[in-house]
Design a protein around this motif. Sequence first.
Motif, PDB file in Angstrom:
ATOM      1  N   GLU A  45      28.946 -32.925  22.638  1.00  0.00           N
ATOM      2  CA  GLU A  45      29.971 -33.947  22.534  1.00  0.00           C
ATOM      3  C   GLU A  45      31.308 -33.525  23.131  1.00  0.00           C
ATOM      4  OE1 GLU A  45      29.493 -32.108  18.333  1.00  0.00           O
ATOM      5  OE2 GLU A  45      28.260 -32.605  20.085  1.00  0.00           O
ATOM      6  N   THR A  46      31.467 -32.267  23.506  1.00  0.00           N
ATOM      7  CA  THR A  46      32.723 -31.840  24.119  1.00  0.00           C
ATOM      8  C   THR A  46      32.835 -32.274  25.580  1.00  0.00           C
ATOM      9  OG1 THR A  46      31.756 -29.691  24.666  1.00  0.00           O
ATOM     10  CG2 THR A  46      32.972 -29.857  22.589  1.00  0.00           C
ATOM     11  N   GLY A  47      31.718 -32.675  26.174  1.00  0.00           N
ATOM     12  CA  GLY A  47      31.760 -33.151  27.549  1.00  0.00           C
ATOM     13  C   GLY A  47      31.732 -32.072  28.603  1.00  0.00           C
ATOM     14  N   PHE A  48      31.163 -30.899  28.258  1.00  0.00           N
ATOM     15  CA  PHE A  48      31.078 -29.794  29.221  1.00  0.00           C
ATOM     16  C   PHE A  48      29.633 -29.375  29.501  1.00  0.00           C
ATOM     17  CE2 PHE A  48      35.389 -29.231  27.460  1.00  0.00           C
ATOM     18  CZ  PHE A  48      36.114 -29.323  28.631  1.00  0.00           C
ATOM     19  N   GLY A  49      28.690 -30.258  29.265  1.00  0.00           N
ATOM     20  CA  GLY A  49      27.307 -29.988  29.626  1.00  0.00           C
ATOM     21  C   GLY A  49      26.509 -29.211  28.610  1.00  0.00           C
ATOM     22  N   ASN A  63      24.664 -26.456  26.427  1.00  0.00           N
ATOM     23  CA  ASN A  63      24.139 -25.128  26.769  1.00  0.00           C
ATOM     24  C   ASN A  63      23.722 -25.030  28.228  1.00  0.00           C
ATOM     25  OD1 ASN A  63      22.024 -26.940  26.255  1.00  0.00           O
ATOM     26  ND2 ASN A  63      20.586 -25.272  25.910  1.00  0.00           N
ATOM     27  N   ASN A  64      23.498 -26.156  28.906  1.00  0.00           N
ATOM     28  CA  ASN A  64      23.120 -26.118  30.329  1.00  0.00           C
ATOM     29  C   ASN A  64      24.328 -25.967  31.240  1.00  0.00           C
ATOM     30  OD1 ASN A  64      20.309 -26.484  29.896  1.00  0.00           O
ATOM     31  ND2 ASN A  64      20.664 -28.673  29.538  1.00  0.00           N
ATOM     32  N   GLY A  65      25.491 -26.401  30.781  1.00  0.00           N
ATOM     33  CA  GLY A  65      26.691 -26.279  31.592  1.00  0.00           C
ATOM     34  C   GLY A  65      26.659 -27.160  32.829  1.00  0.00           C
ATOM     35  N   PHE A  66      27.224 -26.672  33.925  1.00  0.00           N
ATOM     36  CA  PHE A  66      27.291 -27.402  35.190  1.00  0.00           C
ATOM     37  C   PHE A  66      26.459 -26.672  36.241  1.00  0.00           C
ATOM     38  CE2 PHE A  66      31.962 -28.388  33.939  1.00  0.00           C
ATOM     39  CZ  PHE A  66      31.529 -29.324  33.018  1.00  0.00           C
ATOM     40  N   THR A  67      25.765 -27.443  37.049  1.00  0.00           N
ATOM     41  CA  THR A  67      24.992 -26.853  38.149  1.00  0.00           C
ATOM     42  C   THR A  67      24.660 -27.945  39.169  1.00  0.00           C
ATOM     43  OG1 THR A  67      23.079 -25.453  38.680  1.00  0.00           O
ATOM     44  CG2 THR A  67      22.737 -27.205  37.059  1.00  0.00           C
ATOM     45  N   ASP A  68      23.872 -27.590  40.168  1.00  0.00           N
ATOM     46  CA  ASP A  68      23.436 -28.518  41.210  1.00  0.00           C
ATOM     47  C   ASP A  68      24.621 -29.060  42.009  1.00  0.00           C
ATOM     48  OD1 ASP A  68      21.479 -29.828  42.687  1.00  0.00           O
ATOM     49  OD2 ASP A  68      21.628 -31.668  41.491  1.00  0.00           O
ATOM     50  N   PHE A  69      25.567 -28.185  42.330  1.00  0.00           N
ATOM     51  CA  PHE A  69      26.730 -28.605  43.114  1.00  0.00           C
ATOM     52  C   PHE A  69      26.314 -28.919  44.550  1.00  0.00           C
ATOM     53  CE2 PHE A  69      28.538 -25.227  40.192  1.00  0.00           C
ATOM     54  CZ  PHE A  69      28.866 -26.140  39.191  1.00  0.00           C
ATOM     55  N   PRO A 120      28.415 -37.626  35.990  1.00  0.00           N
ATOM     56  CA  PRO A 120      27.525 -36.462  36.114  1.00  0.00           C
ATOM     57  C   PRO A 120      26.212 -36.700  35.385  1.00  0.00           C
ATOM     58  CG  PRO A 120      29.763 -35.748  35.606  1.00  0.00           C
ATOM     59  CD  PRO A 120      29.754 -37.238  35.484  1.00  0.00           C
ATOM     60  N   ASP A 121      25.142 -36.092  35.876  1.00  0.00           N
ATOM     61  CA  ASP A 121      23.807 -36.335  35.329  1.00  0.00           C
ATOM     62  C   ASP A 121      23.723 -36.083  33.832  1.00  0.00           C
ATOM     63  OD1 ASP A 121      22.789 -37.175  37.702  1.00  0.00           O
ATOM     64  OD2 ASP A 121      21.736 -35.314  38.196  1.00  0.00           O
ATOM     65  N   PHE A 122      24.387 -35.024  33.354  1.00  0.00           N
ATOM     66  CA  PHE A 122      24.253 -34.717  31.932  1.00  0.00           C
ATOM     67  C   PHE A 122      24.906 -35.791  31.075  1.00  0.00           C
ATOM     68  CE2 PHE A 122      28.436 -32.851  32.699  1.00  0.00           C
ATOM     69  CZ  PHE A 122      29.125 -33.106  31.522  1.00  0.00           C
ATOM     70  N   SER A 127      36.332 -21.190  35.557  1.00  0.00           N
ATOM     71  CA  SER A 127      35.058 -21.629  36.118  1.00  0.00           C
ATOM     72  C   SER A 127      34.778 -23.089  35.783  1.00  0.00           C
ATOM     73  CB  SER A 127      33.924 -20.751  35.573  1.00  0.00           C
ATOM     74  OG  SER A 127      34.111 -19.392  35.911  1.00  0.00           O
ATOM     75  N   TYR A 128      35.023 -23.476  34.537  1.00  0.00           N
ATOM     76  CA  TYR A 128      34.767 -24.854  34.130  1.00  0.00           C
ATOM     77  C   TYR A 128      35.710 -25.835  34.824  1.00  0.00           C
ATOM     78  CZ  TYR A 128      31.165 -24.367  30.547  1.00  0.00           C
ATOM     79  OH  TYR A 128      29.968 -24.173  29.902  1.00  0.00           O
ATOM     80  N   ALA A 129      36.967 -25.438  35.023  1.00  0.00           N
ATOM     81  CA  ALA A 129      37.910 -26.323  35.707  1.00  0.00           C
ATOM     82  C   ALA A 129      37.430 -26.616  37.136  1.00  0.00           C
ATOM     83  CB  ALA A 129      39.301 -25.698  35.728  1.00  0.00           C
ATOM     84  N   THR A 130      36.956 -25.590  37.825  1.00  0.00           N
ATOM     85  CA  THR A 130      36.398 -25.804  39.165  1.00  0.00           C
ATOM     86  C   THR A 130      35.083 -26.555  39.095  1.00  0.00           C
ATOM     87  OG1 THR A 130      37.427 -23.741  39.883  1.00  0.00           O
ATOM     88  CG2 THR A 130      35.725 -24.645  41.303  1.00  0.00           C
ATOM     89  N   GLY A 131      34.250 -26.218  38.103  1.00  0.00           N
ATOM     90  CA  GLY A 131      32.957 -26.885  37.953  1.00  0.00           C
ATOM     91  C   GLY A 131      33.091 -28.374  37.718  1.00  0.00           C
TER      92      GLY A 131
END
Length: 371
Positions: free
Chosen positions: A187-191, A193-199, A115-117, A93-97
């Motif tokens: 700091e891991t660069g994956f967003g 606790n909010n993750g990825f959204t608003d695609f 990205p916004d974050f 999921s993260y790879a696609t996100g």
Amino acid sequence: MSAVLPSPYVPSARLLSHKAWSGVLLALLVVGVLVPLLNLVVPAASPLHVSDYAVALVGKIMCYAICALAMDLIWGYTGILSLGHGVFFALGSYATGMYLMRQIGRDGNYKSDLPDFMVFLDWKSLPWHWGLSDSFAAQMLLVVLVPGLLAFVFGYFAFRSRIKGVYFSIITQALTFAAMLLFFRNETGFGGNNGFTDFKRILGTPIATPAMRMALFMSTGFILIGAFVFARWLVQSKFGRVLQAIRDAESRVMFTGYDPLRYKLTVWVISAVMCAVAGALYVPQVGIINPSEMSPAASIEIAIWAAVGGRGTLIGPIIGAFFVNGAKSWLTQAFPEVWLYFLGALFIAVTLFLPQGLVGLLRRRSEAQRP
């Protein structure tokens, strides 16, 4: 006196029965013809119209069904209960996100190429692991390679150490929990606790369009059907027979000259990659991915779908995924305050009265009706 050589393994002549092939053909027609017509062509006012909500819900459940099928290969046919398959689903999921976040471009809130974050966290440039995120082909390759490599490394050391049973289940749960904690960190660069959204778009086409939504639905359905046929071929082959022998008596398999490590590791990696592909299909249809998909509860749910449907049947886990998630969707709307109690009672009832799952119940009823 000449020695008597063992008979070579002769694979089954038919991959599926005529009735099963008819079911596969029917499923292809429903996914590829019937649902698109009822959603895109039939007017919304018609009682035959399939709503966008229904398409999105079924598409999401089909992703879950691929995970349940993957769980059946490793648990139902090999006897290895994994409570960490959620991490492979989330990695896909993260790879696609990551690709979908890059496709937002300057349409984000901050009008930045980042990205916004990342803008919010004052990042000045993309981290190194985002280097290929603008390429659809590269990210789809990572959907397979990253979870597959993690599964290979983890599985090699676990199976080589002959970790089995509840100990293996606990370690896999620890794996997904550790990954969840890692992805929660900003700091891991994956967003965080909010993750990825608003695609916004995929391959240059807006995700919100009916045509793209239907394309994602159809792709998920075809991949689910293809995964079922592949799994059926796998378990009917000599490889699948050895897996079942390992499940029933691993020590005897070793004494006959087979190396269980290679077989368990291979099916473990295949199962992980199937979950990752399901995750890759899940993100654009649901529109969000965050570390909660790596929670131990998410991995336990995958095992529950397989148990409810019927382990060691392939079709059972698919039925279980649709049954449990369909009931969950309905109960959250009809009984929002007590739906968890209903689901808990369902799981207890299946454990006590249906040890072979729903497929086992259907088989017993079918046998009882025979003359």
